[in-house]
Design an enzyme around this catalytic site. Structure first.
Site, short mmCIF file in Angstrom:
data_model
loop_
_atom_site.label_atom_id
_atom_site.label_comp_id
_atom_site.label_asym_id
_atom_site.label_seq_id
_atom_site.Cartn_x
_atom_site.Cartn_y
_atom_site.Cartn_z
N ASN A 195 0.73 -1.12 0.11
CA ASN A 195 -0.09 -0.05 0.04
C ASN A 195 0.95 1.51 0.04
O ASN A 195 1.85 1.34 0.62
CB ASN A 195 -0.92 0.14 1.08
N ASP A 245 -0.54 4.30 0.80
CA ASP A 245 -1.44 5.19 1.56
C ASP A 245 -0.80 5.81 2.65
O ASP A 245 -1.30 6.84 3.25
CB ASP A 245 -2.87 4.51 1.73
N HIS A 274 5.68 -0.70 -2.69
CA HIS A 274 5.29 0.26 -4.01
C HIS A 274 5.51 1.56 -3.61
O HIS A 274 4.72 2.30 -4.50
CB HIS A 274 3.81 -0.37 -4.33
N SER A 277 -4.95 -9.46 -3.41
CA SER A 277 -5.17 -10.36 -4.11
C SER A 277 -4.33 -11.49 -4.53
O SER A 277 -4.43 -12.59 -5.18
CB SER A 277 -5.65 -9.74 -5.60
N ALA A 313 -10.05 -7.83 7.15
CA ALA A 313 -8.88 -7.60 7.77
C ALA A 313 -9.17 -7.13 9.34
O ALA A 313 -8.39 -7.49 10.07
CB ALA A 313 -8.19 -6.59 7.22
P1 OAD Z 1 -6.24 -5.71 -5.09
O1 OAD Z 1 -7.29 -4.67 -5.38
O2 OAD Z 1 -5.74 -6.44 -6.34
O3 OAD Z 1 -6.84 -6.72 -4.13
C1 OAD Z 1 -7.42 -6.53 -2.78
C2 OAD Z 1 -7.82 -7.69 -2.26
O4 OAD Z 1 -8.49 -7.30 -0.92
C3 OAD Z 1 -8.66 -8.90 -2.89
O5 OAD Z 1 -8.12 -10.12 -2.70
C4 OAD Z 1 -10.13 -8.58 -1.71
O6 OAD Z 1 -10.72 -9.87 -1.60
C5 OAD Z 1 -9.43 -8.30 -0.45
N1 OAD Z 1 -10.28 -7.57 0.44
C6 OAD Z 1 -11.43 -6.66 -0.08
N2 OAD Z 1 -11.93 -6.28 1.27
C7 OAD Z 1 -11.25 -6.59 2.26
C8 OAD Z 1 -11.17 -6.65 3.57
N3 OAD Z 1 -11.94 -5.69 4.23
N4 OAD Z 1 -10.14 -7.12 4.42
C9 OAD Z 1 -9.39 -7.91 3.83
N5 OAD Z 1 -9.30 -8.04 2.48
C10 OAD Z 1 -10.19 -7.58 1.66
O7 OAD Z 1 -4.89 -5.16 -4.26
P2 OAD Z 1 -3.65 -5.65 -4.00
O8 OAD Z 1 -3.55 -7.12 -3.75
O9 OAD Z 1 -2.80 -4.70 -2.85
O10 OAD Z 1 0.09 -2.08 -7.39
O11 OAD Z 1 -3.04 -5.22 -5.32
C11 OAD Z 1 -1.56 -5.10 -5.39
C12 OAD Z 1 -0.88 -4.19 -6.34
O12 OAD Z 1 -1.81 -4.21 -7.63
C13 OAD Z 1 -1.09 -2.78 -5.61
O13 OAD Z 1 -0.04 -2.68 -4.76
C14 OAD Z 1 -1.21 -2.10 -6.80
C15 OAD Z 1 -2.03 -2.73 -7.78
O14 OAD Z 1 -1.99 -2.31 -9.12
C16 OAD Z 1 0.65 -0.89 -8.28
O15 OAD Z 1 0.14 -0.12 -8.46
C17 OAD Z 1 2.30 -1.50 -8.72
#
Ligand code: OAD
Length: 232
Positions: free
Chosen positions: A91, A93, A108, A179, A221
């Site tokens: 993240n 943020d 990132h 994800s 989370a």
């Molecule tokens: P994603 O948007 O790909 O995935 C978010 C994940 O959070 C999903 O698996 C959801 O099921 C889960 N989720 C949703 N609500 C939730 C909650 N309340 N508690 C726990 N989990 C929850 O985001 P990232 O995996 O962070 O990179 O994406 C990885 C990277 O891709 C980011 O850092 C960014 C993005 O594009 C760059 O910009 C390089």
């Protein structure tokens, strides 16, 4: 102090409960663009103002957001494990820092920093809107970009090295709200598993990581991190 060595990887899901949209899934769209179409060097080259508008929109949401129970729970985990703890976040943020996390690496980058494409200056920029996009460098007037990692770009070397070291040597690796699709971060739990660590996934949805996770906490989370704290 607990002698268990723990590494935690977080993704956008942990900040979702603070009102910051994830990248993938329903909340991930902005004006019909997907993150993959905006968070790239090519998109920035083509239309830096558009990319900056998206980042300003994200900044304005983040500025209004507060760390949630998920972020706060990870601060408690850090206090529990002390030097045996590392938080690795994808993240940008800054909510982990605002919650009080200290032992963390950002894979990132950070949305509150900018980098000049002309002179290389890197500095904090906390504006959430600007009439004049894209912004110009305060040092040389050149074009600045958010100091974050875009698709196709290398991760900050030191942060990635530290993350790999911890994944290779921890007893427990916890993946929260990601994800598990974006590499190299997505590789970390596999490295941990291969080296004998227990892998825990906290995510309300199934991900590719679910197949190899030793413990799955199918919760958002905020609840999931609480459960983890009770287990340790
Ligand atoms: P994603 O948007 O790909 O995935 C978010 C994940 O959070 C999903 O698996 C959801 O099921 C889960 N989720 C949703 N609500 C939730 C909650 N309340 N508690 C726990 N989990 C929850 O985001 P990232 O995996 O962070 O990179 O994406 C990885 C990277 O891709 C980011 O850092 C960014 C993005 O594009 C760059 O910009 C390089």
């Amino acid at each position: 102090m607990n002698s268990l060595k723990g590494a935690v990887l977080t993704g956008a899901g942990i900040s979702a409960e603070s009102g910051i949209p994830t990248f993938r899934g329903d909340g991930g769209l902005w004006r019909n663009f997907r993150a993959e179409e905006l968070a790239t060097p090519t998109a920035f080259k083509k239309n830096p103002a558009l990319v900056w508008e998206w980042y300003m929109w994200r900044r304005s949401l983040i500025a209004k957001a507060k760390p949630n129970e998920g972020h706060l729970g990870l601060v408690e985990l850090e206090e529990k494990l002390g030097d045996n703890f590392l938080l690795i976040t994808q993240n940008v943020d800054g909510l982990h820092q605002r919650a009080g996390s200290k032992r963390l690496v950002e894979l990132h980058g950070n949305i509150w920093r900018v980098r000049c494409l002309s002179c290389g200056a890197v500095y904090q920029d906390e504006r959430v809107q600007s009439e004049d996009l894209p912004p110009s460098c305060r040092e040389c007037g050149g074009l600045v970009r958010p100091d974050v990692v875009w698709f196709g770009e290398a991760l900050p070397e030191e942060a990635l090295k530290t993350a790999i070291l911890w994944a290779s040597s921890c007893d427990i690796f916890v993946s929260v709200g990601t994800s598990a699709l974006v590499y190299p971060a997505a590789q970390l739990p596999y490295i941990a598993k291969e080296k004998g660590a227990k892998v825990v996934e906290i995510n309300p949805e199934e991900t590719p990581l679910s197949k190899i996770a030793d413990i799955i906490i199918r919760e958002p989370a905020s609840k999931g991190v609480r459960k983890l704290l009770q287990m340790l």
